[in-house]
Design a protein around this motif. Structure first.
Motif, PDB file in Angstrom:
ATOM      1  N   PHE A  85       0.819  -1.203   0.000  1.00 48.68           N
ATOM      2  CA  PHE A  85       0.000   0.000   0.000  1.00 48.68           C
ATOM      3  C   PHE A  85       0.862   1.265   0.000  1.00 48.68           C
ATOM      4  N   CYS A  86       0.166   2.377  -0.235  1.00 47.23           N
ATOM      5  CA  CYS A  86       0.827   3.681  -0.193  1.00 47.23           C
ATOM      6  C   CYS A  86      -0.003   4.623   0.678  1.00 47.23           C
ATOM      7  N   LYS A  87       0.489   5.825   0.853  1.00 45.73           N
ATOM      8  CA  LYS A  87      -0.163   6.792   1.730  1.00 45.73           C
ATOM      9  C   LYS A  87      -1.602   7.065   1.290  1.00 45.73           C
ATOM     10  N   GLU A  88      -1.838   7.167  -0.016  1.00 48.93           N
ATOM     11  CA  GLU A  88      -3.183   7.450  -0.509  1.00 48.93           C
ATOM     12  C   GLU A  88      -4.164   6.350  -0.115  1.00 48.93           C
ATOM     13  N   ASP A  89      -3.703   5.098  -0.069  1.00 49.99           N
ATOM     14  CA  ASP A  89      -4.573   3.994   0.347  1.00 49.99           C
ATOM     15  C   ASP A  89      -4.985   4.154   1.807  1.00 49.99           C
ATOM     16  N   PHE A  90      -4.028   4.493   2.658  1.00 50.68           N
ATOM     17  CA  PHE A  90      -4.332   4.682   4.079  1.00 50.68           C
ATOM     18  C   PHE A  90      -5.262   5.876   4.276  1.00 50.68           C
ATOM     19  N   ARG A 127     -16.346   0.959  23.149  1.00 50.76           N
ATOM     20  CA  ARG A 127     -14.958   1.077  22.697  1.00 50.76           C
ATOM     21  C   ARG A 127     -14.859   0.799  21.194  1.00 50.76           C
ATOM     22  N   VAL A 128     -13.932   1.485  20.559  1.00 50.59           N
ATOM     23  CA  VAL A 128     -13.695   1.278  19.134  1.00 50.59           C
ATOM     24  C   VAL A 128     -12.213   1.012  18.915  1.00 50.59           C
ATOM     25  N   MET A 129     -11.941   0.346  17.832  1.00 51.58           N
ATOM     26  CA  MET A 129     -10.571   0.042  17.444  1.00 51.58           C
ATOM     27  C   MET A 129     -10.500   0.078  15.932  1.00 51.58           C
ATOM     28  N   PHE A 130      -9.300   0.273  15.415  1.00 53.51           N
ATOM     29  CA  PHE A 130      -9.127   0.428  13.972  1.00 53.51           C
ATOM     30  C   PHE A 130      -8.026  -0.497  13.477  1.00 53.51           C
ATOM     31  N   ALA A 131      -8.264  -1.061  12.307  1.00 49.45           N
ATOM     32  CA  ALA A 131      -7.257  -1.909  11.683  1.00 49.45           C
ATOM     33  C   ALA A 131      -6.139  -1.055  11.101  1.00 49.45           C
ATOM     34  N   ILE A 132      -4.936  -1.569  11.206  1.00 51.49           N
ATOM     35  CA  ILE A 132      -3.800  -0.997  10.486  1.00 51.49           C
ATOM     36  C   ILE A 132      -3.406  -2.014   9.421  1.00 51.49           C
ATOM     37  N   PRO A 133      -3.572  -1.678   8.138  1.00 54.31           N
ATOM     38  CA  PRO A 133      -3.186  -2.635   7.097  1.00 54.31           C
ATOM     39  C   PRO A 133      -1.740  -3.095   7.267  1.00 54.31           C
ATOM     40  N   ARG A 162       7.646   5.433  11.216  1.00 57.97           N
ATOM     41  CA  ARG A 162       7.097   6.725  10.819  1.00 57.97           C
ATOM     42  C   ARG A 162       5.643   6.586  10.342  1.00 57.97           C
ATOM     43  N   VAL A 163       5.375   5.551   9.560  1.00 60.30           N
ATOM     44  CA  VAL A 163       4.010   5.353   9.060  1.00 60.30           C
ATOM     45  C   VAL A 163       3.070   4.997  10.205  1.00 60.30           C
ATOM     46  N   LEU A 164       3.510   4.130  11.111  1.00 58.26           N
ATOM     47  CA  LEU A 164       2.672   3.775  12.256  1.00 58.26           C
ATOM     48  C   LEU A 164       2.372   4.993  13.117  1.00 58.26           C
ATOM     49  N   ASN A 165       3.364   5.798  13.369  1.00 59.30           N
ATOM     50  CA  ASN A 165       3.152   7.018  14.158  1.00 59.30           C
ATOM     51  C   ASN A 165       2.168   7.959  13.469  1.00 59.30           C
TER      52      ASN A 165
END
Length: 766
Positions: A85-90, A127-133, A162-165
């Motif tokens: 993936f790339c930034k645009e996908d996230f 509570r909510v949570m989000f997936a990180i690809p 850096r991407v995770l942050n």
């Protein structure tokens, strides 16, 4: 069969767990998660019956889900757990969760409404949570996320950090606008971990923990790396059972899968994923309700869980009362109420003097039984090997009718002590079943713990074409490791090079049907297999060879009364010197035909089959074989609904354009059946779909022709077509030709598409 494979996940780098109970709510920080995939219609009204139980379309104060995980199966057509993936996908993912009139804003509104109305009385926050690809190291040009003008390289730890942050901070800043919800943490989008993935997974956890949040992982059933999850830093691990996704008649996963998953989860300190196929059918409802009942029986009902239901939670508003009943039971399960289902009947067992165990099952009412599940508690050194014969009748005064049989020779190590012997029946209504289990000499007696009937699967279409071989004119699908010559397994070439092997992936059994063209005498069989265990390659869990002196293909199971001329052996042992599985005995065996059945999981690679007599290899130049399960293939844009070599004669009619159908949009479809011997054909029926939905229509033209030798054919004869229909749902349409007792061994059906033509079965009647 012994020492041929290891359970998935028990590989080198993994270590034993110290847990001895399920994941607890106090450790997880939630009880029941709803997995929310992309749904543009997920407004507040959609979430309300998930937050509290609805009865008669009205909310009650009974609480439902307390946590919601927002995730996507794909982003821009790419799978989020494996793709690059790339930034645009996230950024697209962030937009879809927060800025559309769905998902987080609407969940927040639903919580506020229900609290104001007095129905949502839960003191703890939702509570909510989000997936990180998955941060694939192949993404070397992800895009600049911190404004330094440099695109992040995910093959480096710094690039991933850096991407995770960046991504987690984007979530944190957006969540401040939704006070009714509390951010629990993040989910790592990866369902299994290789050794190389471990460092990346640990980095996910480290970044999440540094921000004061928690990490969730939901691996598939006994996935590689599952036992390492907590050591890598995961705060909650929930295991999939994959029962719903591995159903394939009597050879697929059965109810003991959820019992095994529960046992494994308890050992490893995991929760259990509740999985329901997002289709409104009796079969999927039955599996899910039995999952809930198993949760009550085994205790995982009180452990944290995640619920997979596709991308639409439609059950509370379904027009089908059975769907709404399932919803009510589901909500009661989440509330901790015990779930108990009424069995279809009762059974007793009697031990006969000859060693046969006889089970009498009496249904409460006539049932169209398609599968009988016999559950056994066994060990590898003491398991039932022998013949199971099932006879049925409608009334107690009726004579018994031989209905189905199955030979068993192996023990499945993946199922541990929770074994099953599942027998397919035609699906005709019966009231009583007599199950006779006769052990082989030296076999342990059957230790039966339960018997279950499955009457939710449509009846089989039994005809002269059932399980017969056929070919099609369609190009073969893209095969990953194909049998390019049709002789790879008999060409005398062995070795570990990929080009020498035929490969299969998945968990369904592989069967190889051999025709020796004359009776042979042998005392040894060798199956050359790649031993792995790298890249998910494994030896088979078990191998059974069934052979007969008759020309007809021998099988481990069938309809009616069991034949008397079959022999089956399963004591194959792996020989490291030579990389082959070996069966050998002193007394010679005789066969005209043979079927090899290999149970496996992951990748299976075979390079050669060899037969010996007194240490001398038999000449195999006249032998031929057929792979009853096609090699692993990839559906392509040009061929999205390919044939697999067995779906058109498996007795099952597809009701949608799923894996049960062979489809074509532009090219003519030609199917040539080999009935095995000439016989008087009374009729031929091609079972197709119609209705116009998704462009699926009746063919423009249909014809059939016949031959006794495969060379001289009759002129094509037209098959009459009914008027075309246009309706919301697809309909099954039989296209029948009256052949007037035409003598034929070969039957060829040709269909000319008009739109998408979907063919799922061909039947032949005398």
């Amino acid at each position: 069969m012994k020492n041929l494979s290891l359970l998935v996940g028990l590989l080198g780098w993994l270590v034993p767990s110290v847990y001895a109970d399920y994941l607890t709510e106090s450790r997880a920080g939630f009880r029941n998660i709803a997995l929310c995939y992309e749904n543009p219609d997920a407004d507040a009204a959609y979430f309300r019956p998930m937050l509290v139980k609805y009865t008669d379309d009205q909310p009650t104060t009974q609480a439902g889900f307390d946590a919601f995980l927002f995730l996507r199966y794909t982003i821009h057509g790419k799978k989020t757990e494996v793709a690059t993936f790339c930034k645009e996908d996230f950024q697209w993912f962030l937009t879809s969760c927060f800025e559309n009139a769905a998902d987080v804003p609407e969940l927040n509104r639903a919580v506020r409404e229900l609290r104001n109305e007095g129905f949502l009385k839960r003191e703890a926050p939702i509570r909510v949570m989000f997936a990180i690809p998955w941060l694939s190291p192949k993404a070397t040009d992800f895009g600049d996320v911190d404004g330094d003008g440099v695109s992040e390289n995910l093959s480096t730890a710094d690039g991933r950090r850096r991407v995770l942050n960046w991504f987690t901070e984007e979530i944190l800043s957006r969540m401040r606008a939704f006070p009714e919800l509390e951010l629990w943490g993040f989910y790592m989008m990866r369902e299994g971990l290789s050794e190389a993935d471990g460092d990346i997974a640990r980095q996910y956890c480290d970044v999440i923990h540094a921000k004061g949040y928690r990490a969730l992982w939901i691996p598939y059933f006994q996935a590689q790396g599952v036992e390492q999850g907590y050591d890598l830093g995961m705060d909650a691990v929930i295991q999939q059972s994959n029962w719903t996704f591995r159903v394939d008649g009597d050879s697929g996963a059965r109810r003991n899968r959820i019992v095994l998953a529960a046992e494994f989860a308890k050992e490893q300190g995991l929760g259990i994923e509740l999985e329901i196929n997002p289709s409104s059918t009796p079969q999927w409802r039955r599996i899910f309700l039995q999952t809930l009942e198993s949760g009550t029986r085994t205790g995982f009902q009180h452990a944290p869980s995640a619920a997979y239901f596709g991308n639409r939670f439609f059950w509370p508003t379904s027009p089908d009362p059975q769907d709404r009943r399932l919803y009510a039971i589901w909500m009661d399960y989440l509330a901790g109420k015990p779930i108990s289902l009424d069995p279809p009947g009762t059974w007793t067992q009697t031990q006969r003097d000859d060693g046969t165990l006889e089970i009498l099952y009496t249904c409460q009412k006539p049932e169209a039984v398609r599968i009988v599940d016999i559950f056994l508690t066994e060990t590898e050194t003491a398991f039932f090997s022998g013949l199971t014969q099932i006879d049925t009748r409608v009334q107690a005064s009726d004579p018994w009718t031989p209905t189905a049989w199955k030979l068993r020779r192996d023990w499945n190590p993946r199922n541990r002590t929770h074994q099953n012997l599942s027998v397919a029946l035609p699906g005709q209504a019966v009231r009583q079943l007599r199950i006779r289990m006769t052990p082989d000499a030296g076999s342990a007696p059957p230790n039966v713990t339960d018997v279950d009937l499955d009457a939710t699967i449509p009846p089989l279409l039994l005809s002269e074409a059932y399980r017969k071989t056929y070919t099609t004119n369609q190009p073969s699908p893209t095969v990953t490791y194909p049998d390019t010559t049709g002789r790879k397994l008999l060409d005398g070439v062995t070795g570990r090079e990929w080009s020498k092997h035929v490969g299969w992936q998945g968990s369904l059994p592989v069967t190889i049907s051999l025709d020796f063209h004359q009776k042979i005498t042998f005392d040894e069989i060798r199956i050359h297999a790649h031993p792995g265990p790298s890249a998910g390659i494994r030896l088979p869990d078990s191998v059974t060879a069934i052979f007969s002196e008759a020309a007809e293909t021998p099988r481990l199971s069938g309809m009616g009364k069991a034949p008397q001329n079959l022999e089956a052996v399963a004591d194959f042992h792996f020989q490291k010197e030579g990389d082959f599985l070996q069966w050998k005995r002193n007394a010679p065996a005789h066969a005209r035909s043979m079927t090899l059945s290999l149970s496996h999981s992951g990748w299976l690679f075979l390079s050669e089959l060899e037969f010996f007599r007194n240490g001398k290899r038999l000449d195999s130049s006249a032998f031929c074989y057929r792979l009853s399960r096609a090699e692993t293939f990839t559906q392509t844009k040009e061929n999205p609904y390919p044939d697999d070599g067995q779906k058109l004669t498996d007795g099952q009619v597809g009701t949608d354009f799923s894996k049960q159908c062979f489809g074509s949009h532009t090219e003519k479809m030609r199917v040539t059946l080999d009935l095995g011997t000439p016989l008087p054909v009374g009729s031929v029926t091609a079972w197709v779909l119609d209705g116009g939905a998704a462009g699926v229509r009746l063919p423009d033209h249909a014809s059939v022709r016949f031959s006794t030798d495969g060379e001289q054919w009759t002129s094509p004869q037209e098959i009459p077509l009914p008027p075309r229909k246009k309706c919301r749902n697809l309909q099954v349409v039989p296209l029948t030709h009256n052949a007037h007792k035409t003598q034929a061994r070969y039957v060829e059906v040709e269909l000319t598409p008009q739109g998408w033509t979907m063919l799922s079965e061909i039947t032949v009647k005398r």
